[in-house]
Every structure is written in C-alpha cells, then in structure tokens.
Scaffold this active site. Structure first.
Site, PDB file in Angstrom:
ATOM      1  N   PHE A 169      73.198 106.372  96.489  1.00 59.92           N
ATOM      2  CA  PHE A 169      73.387 107.517  95.603  1.00 59.92           C
ATOM      3  C   PHE A 169      72.682 108.730  96.187  1.00 59.92           C
ATOM      4  CE2 PHE A 169      74.109 105.255  91.256  1.00 59.92           C
ATOM      5  CZ  PHE A 169      75.303 104.750  91.735  1.00 59.92           C
ATOM      6  N   GLU A 170      73.430 109.786  96.377  1.00 57.21           N
ATOM      7  CA  GLU A 170      72.878 111.083  96.788  1.00 57.21           C
ATOM      8  C   GLU A 170      72.794 111.935  95.530  1.00 57.21           C
ATOM      9  OE1 GLU A 170      71.994 112.265  99.810  1.00 57.21           O
ATOM     10  OE2 GLU A 170      72.747 110.774 101.217  1.00 57.21           O
ATOM     11  N   ILE A 171      71.586 112.247  95.085  1.00 56.49           N
ATOM     12  CA  ILE A 171      71.406 112.777  93.747  1.00 56.49           C
ATOM     13  C   ILE A 171      71.258 114.290  93.680  1.00 56.49           C
ATOM     14  CG2 ILE A 171      70.432 110.650  92.844  1.00 56.49           C
ATOM     15  CD1 ILE A 171      67.660 111.792  93.285  1.00 56.49           C
TER      16      ILE A 171
END
Length: 343
Positions: free
Chosen positions: A303-305
C-alpha cells in the site's frame, strides 16, 4: 475470517483519521527559506523516539500487546527490528485457526509517514485512541480471533540517517534497498536502474533486516501481508517484477478488495493492480512478491498511502510525507467514509 479481515482494513485505513491536524512551519523563520522541506519535529517522531513511544504504549497494555527486539548481523553491520504482537488471548495466540496478519512499515527510510501510521494503529489496538465512527466494543469483539504482528520501522539504521538530515535516503545503513534484497527475481536491473535508489545488495538476503523479516514471516505464516510505503497513492498486489497478476481465486479476491478500496478511499484515483503494471516500472527482489510466491501468503499487498507528485525531486520530505492541514483533512474525510461503509 472475512469479518476480521474487513475490520483489519478499518483499523489500517482509519489510522490517518486519528492524526492530529497541524499547520506546517519552516524550521528556519528567516525570509530565505530552503528549497527543501525539513522534517516537522512537532508532528514526526525520530525513529528511536517512535520506537520508545511504541514500547511505552505496549507496556501499558500487557493483556493485549507484547514487544520484542530481534537482532541479526555481523561484527561489521548489525540491525535491530522491533516487533509488536497483538492478541486478546495469549494462551491461544498460537492457535492456527486465528487470522494472522503481518504488517511492515518504514522499509524505506525517508517514508516517515508509514511508521507514524503504525503508532496510530497500535493506539487503536491498545484501545487508547479510536478513529471517528468506530465502535470500540465492536473492534474488540471482532479482533478476538485475530493475531497481528507489526514491524513499525523495518529500516531503523536507514531511518537514523534520515533523522540526521539526509532526507532522500531510502536504503539501509550500508546502502542496500531492502525492497530489492528478497529472492524472487533478485538482482535484475532495468534500463533506468539507479544504485543510489535500488542497489539490491550482494546476494538475496544479504542484509540482516531482510533476514529477520524472512524468519518472522516463515515462523508466523500469515494469512495477510501488507507492506506500507509512501510516494504515491496506490493499492498493489503481486507481481512487482512482471506485468501480470497471479492466476486463481486468491488473486481475484485481492483485486476485488483493491477495487472496492479504490472507490471508497481514493475516489477511483489510486493506482490499482499489480505493482509491475500499475506503477509503470518493474521492481525485482521485492518483499511482497516473495511473501506471495515463497511464503505462500494468500493475500499479499503493498500500500502506497501518500505522495506529492508536484514536489521537487530534491524535496524528499515533502514528496513522501504530508505537511499541511488540508491534506490530512481530505485523508480523514475519505477514510471516515470507508469506516461507515464497512460497518
């Protein structure tokens, strides 16, 4: 298991809603401001400071949380990784019928926001600080059959370099990208390969950090793996090293979940799919590909938040970490919608 899985994502995604709202102020108050944004120490802890704060939180809740420090290395280079475990019933924490979740944050040193989110999740698990719209009693009941292991800062040695002022450093303490040091398709270099960013080490698992993480994953045998990063807004599944996704029902389920999260969390603006396809470049030797292909984790995600695509390439703190009140508010509003929908 499905209900517990969904609630895990409530905890994970709602972490941003618990962040304090703040206004950014440059450390240097003179009229000539630096071309790069310094760390806001009023919001972000140092790496060692964050670990100490997490240990204090854990010690306040011995009925739910435990902490251990795992060490590896040689006389020339050593690494410590702090691992926090959540379980409501320690006598049954080894019960293989429980849903097992493994989370890693701070694999790349300059991505401070991911480790701050780890602290917020632990605050919720310790029942100290809850995101808006969450019912503490429901959270407690749903997590009864879940065991969570969390690594708040996988790359503490690299983080110390960032804390000392090298804000663009993503590698570990001896210049290895820990997300290129795993054994699946290790060592292949694309045309745009940059050793200052992606040096994979001398061999797969040459680094003590990845050795520790491999042993942790194999012994814990999780059902879910999430590797939390920043740099863009993206929800990724295997594979990173090729432009395809795995075959079969698990892959279909991963994609369906990511599509749902994209609608609710990103208003359909997140990059979604295999890392190798959605990001626009291939990455070899990554943790998520290893977790899926070798450890056989049924659901493995990266996950790239957060990411600021308008920031200068030299302004790494701003590029990888939120700095203004408006950005945090937008995140919080979106995540509250997710919580309401799932509940």
């Amino acid at each position: 298991m499905a209900a517990s899985f969904h609630l895990f994502f409530i905890i994970y995604l709602s972490g941003f809603a618990a962040f304090p709202i703040f206004s950014f102020v440059y450390a240097n108050a003179n009229t000539t401001q630096p071309s790069w944004t310094p760390i806001n120490h009023h919001l972000y802890h140092s790496g060692e400071g964050l670990i100490e704060k997490i240990k204090s939180l854990v010690h306040r809740h011995p009925d739910k949380l435990t902490v251990e420090t795992i060490q590896a290395g040689t006389k020339d280079y050593k690494a410590d990784i702090t691992v926090v475990t959540y379980s409501q019933n320690w006598e049954q924490s080894g019960d293989k019928s429980k849903l097992r979740i493994l989370l890693s944050f701070g694999q790349h040193a300059r991505e401070l926001i991911s480790s701050e989110l780890a602290l917020r999740i632990l605050s919720a698990l310790g029942e100290e600080q809850f995101p808006p719209e969450m019912d503490p009693a429901s959270l407690h009941d749903t997590l009864e059959n879940v065991v969570i292991k969390m690594v708040p800062i996988e790359n503490l040695n690299g983080r110390k370099i960032v804390d000392a002022g090298e804000l663009c450093e993503r590698r570990n303490g001896r210049g290895v990208d820990l997300n290129r040091n795993w054994a699946v398709d290790w060592g292949k270099k694309e045309k745009d390969y940059d050793p200052a960013e992606e040096y994979p080490g001398t061999a797969p698992f040459s680094e003590p950090e990845t050795q520790i993480m491999r042993e942790l994953a194999v012994s814990f045998n999780p059902h879910i793996w999430v590797n939390v990063h920043s740099g863009t807004d993206g929800l990724f599944m295997p594979y990173d090293h090729k432009k395809s996704t795995p075959d079969g029902l698990p892959s279909q389920r991963m994609r369906e979940l990511l599509d749902e999260l994209n609608v609710l969390y990103c208003s359909k603006r997140c990059l979604v799919g295999s890392g190798g396809t959605a990001v626009g470049y291939l990455a070899h030797g990554t943790a998520t590909d290893y977790m899926y292909d070798v450890v056989r984790v049924p659901m493995a995600f990266t996950f790239e938040i957060y990411g600021d695509d308008k920031a200068s390439g030299a302004d790494c703190f701003k590029m990888f970490n939120p700095i203004d009140q408006t950005t945090f508010k937008v995140k919080a509003d979106c995540l509250t919608l997710i919580v309401c929908f799932i509940l």
